[in-house]
Design an enzyme around this catalytic site. Sequence first.
Site, PDB file in Angstrom:
ATOM      1  N   PRO A 166       0.797  -1.160   0.067  1.00 23.03           N
ATOM      2  CA  PRO A 166      -0.031   0.027   0.070  1.00 23.03           C
ATOM      3  C   PRO A 166       0.916   1.202  -0.054  1.00 23.03           C
ATOM      4  O   PRO A 166       0.429   2.343  -0.441  1.00 23.03           O
ATOM      5  CB  PRO A 166      -0.777  -0.254   1.058  1.00 23.03           C
ATOM      6  CG  PRO A 166      -0.708  -1.542   1.458  1.00 23.03           C
ATOM      7  CD  PRO A 166       0.239  -2.212   1.189  1.00 23.03           C
TER       8      PRO A 166
ATOM      9  N   SER B  25       6.003   2.204  -7.072  1.00 30.36           N
ATOM     10  CA  SER B  25       7.100   2.495  -8.010  1.00 30.36           C
ATOM     11  C   SER B  25       8.219   2.310  -7.040  1.00 30.36           C
ATOM     12  O   SER B  25       9.358   1.745  -7.637  1.00 30.36           O
ATOM     13  CB  SER B  25       6.953   3.780  -8.652  1.00 30.36           C
ATOM     14  OG  SER B  25       6.038   3.693  -9.582  1.00 30.36           O
TER      15      SER B  25
ATOM     16  N   GLY C 106     -18.115   6.564 -32.719  1.00 33.82           N
ATOM     17  CA  GLY C 106     -19.078   7.574 -32.500  1.00 33.82           C
ATOM     18  C   GLY C 106     -19.741   7.085 -30.991  1.00 33.82           C
ATOM     19  O   GLY C 106     -19.089   6.695 -30.106  1.00 33.82           O
TER      20      GLY C 106
ATOM     21  N   GLU D 245       3.689  -3.351 -13.887  1.00 33.36           N
ATOM     22  CA  GLU D 245       4.863  -3.849 -14.278  1.00 33.36           C
ATOM     23  C   GLU D 245       5.876  -2.434 -14.704  1.00 33.36           C
ATOM     24  O   GLU D 245       6.797  -2.523 -15.365  1.00 33.36           O
ATOM     25  CB  GLU D 245       4.836  -4.698 -15.530  1.00 33.36           C
ATOM     26  CG  GLU D 245       4.076  -5.593 -15.555  1.00 33.36           C
ATOM     27  CD  GLU D 245       4.640  -6.522 -14.665  1.00 33.36           C
ATOM     28  OE1 GLU D 245       5.717  -6.821 -14.086  1.00 33.36           O
ATOM     29  OE2 GLU D 245       3.461  -7.728 -14.408  1.00 33.36           O
TER      30      GLU D 245
ATOM     31  N   THR E   2       5.439   2.225 -14.075  1.00 34.13           N
ATOM     32  CA  THR E   2       4.701   2.943 -15.041  1.00 34.13           C
ATOM     33  C   THR E   2       5.548   3.557 -16.074  1.00 34.13           C
ATOM     34  O   THR E   2       6.653   3.301 -16.301  1.00 34.13           O
ATOM     35  CB  THR E   2       4.432   4.174 -14.307  1.00 34.13           C
ATOM     36  OG1 THR E   2       5.724   4.891 -13.816  1.00 34.13           O
ATOM     37  CG2 THR E   2       3.690   3.819 -12.826  1.00 34.13           C
TER      38      THR E   2
ATOM     39  N   GLU F  53       6.306   6.499 -16.776  1.00 38.17           N
ATOM     40  CA  GLU F  53       7.363   7.523 -16.262  1.00 38.17           C
ATOM     41  C   GLU F  53       8.668   6.704 -15.646  1.00 38.17           C
ATOM     42  O   GLU F  53       9.773   7.191 -16.016  1.00 38.17           O
ATOM     43  CB  GLU F  53       6.745   8.302 -15.045  1.00 38.17           C
ATOM     44  CG  GLU F  53       5.782   9.167 -15.465  1.00 38.17           C
ATOM     45  CD  GLU F  53       4.331   8.685 -15.880  1.00 38.17           C
ATOM     46  OE1 GLU F  53       3.640   9.160 -16.626  1.00 38.17           O
ATOM     47  OE2 GLU F  53       4.057   7.425 -15.295  1.00 38.17           O
TER      48      GLU F  53
END
Length: 382
Positions: free
Chosen positions: A128, A132, A339, A363, A365, A367
Amino acid sequence: MDVTPNQDQAAIRDTARRAARELLAPHAARNDAEERFPGETLKQLGRLGLMGINVPAEYGGSEAGVVAYALAVRELAAGCAGTTVALMVTNMVAETIVRYGNEDQKQRFLPRICGGEWPAASFCLSEPGSGSDAAGMTTTAVLDGDHYVLNGTKAWITSGGHAGVYLIMARTAPGPGSKGITTFLVEAGTPGLTATRPEEKLGLRASHTTQIVLEDCRVPVANRLGDEGIGFKVAMSALDGGRVGVSAQALGIATAALQAATRYATERKQFGGPISQNQAIQWMIADSATELEAGWLMCLRAASLKEKGQPHSREAAMSKVFCTEVANEICHRAVQIHGGYGYTREYPVERHLRDVRVTRIYEGTSEVQRIVIAREILKQWQ
């Protein structure tokens, strides 16, 4: 680079294509709507040889290699991305056991993972408070005789509550950073291991994602994967390979979206003809098809390097960031081509758009991938 599949790779691809068409696609919309975990389907995929594609045959795997794995994931993800992510994580756990496990662990765990006895295996790294920043984990493992006692909470765990075995990273030594992290194999049903209720997610709703709570969970020393203190290395090597799979998964989702959009464009009539006659629609289709081809070449390059045992961190990161971001754009275009109908559940493109979004997050990000790429390039100049 020759991108023509060899005989083994083509056999795996064709098996996956049939499974996607016959086992996954017919139930994808319902599994998504009802958040139904496809346990029996996953066991069938195991019996078809798709749960251990890069695992030696002596342990129940298909021994077909990483390129075959990428081919299979792309086909399966076009059928049902939610089912496919459970298969991907299971393959990643199996490969990690092959690389770091001792003979006893390989014999005990791999045949059950690869053969379909268990519907899935889970990879438990994030927490939690550490996503990263994986090295910031706080889950602990304290040696007590011939067991380790694990305490902590893992987050975003694919197939939590359904897996037969959980590959769990925990701290065996105090202190910040990546040192002192160790990996364990914890079987389902072990006292002290529980899964929370599944997260309510935007997409990949057939894949159950939970927290795994460890409360004085006793794990035999024999289930420690590798030496103490190498757990972060284990995790990072697994994620490098996992990024190849996510690249292929994103491309599979985007392939299904483009096929649906192209079919709709030829059938939908406005102003006296099919909308596929409009240049704006043609350009969206052309751009999407071109990006799919470019992404697939990057994915295959990373897969090929991994299969040969060569360094592939940079290539896997490049593949993941490119494939997932263009796949997101392709799915956006598919909705636009439909549409207003693209915004409804009557057509599958809204599900593809929801499913593909997370590929830019898990797996590693987008970034983080850019950090990996830049680091690999810059160190050549240092």
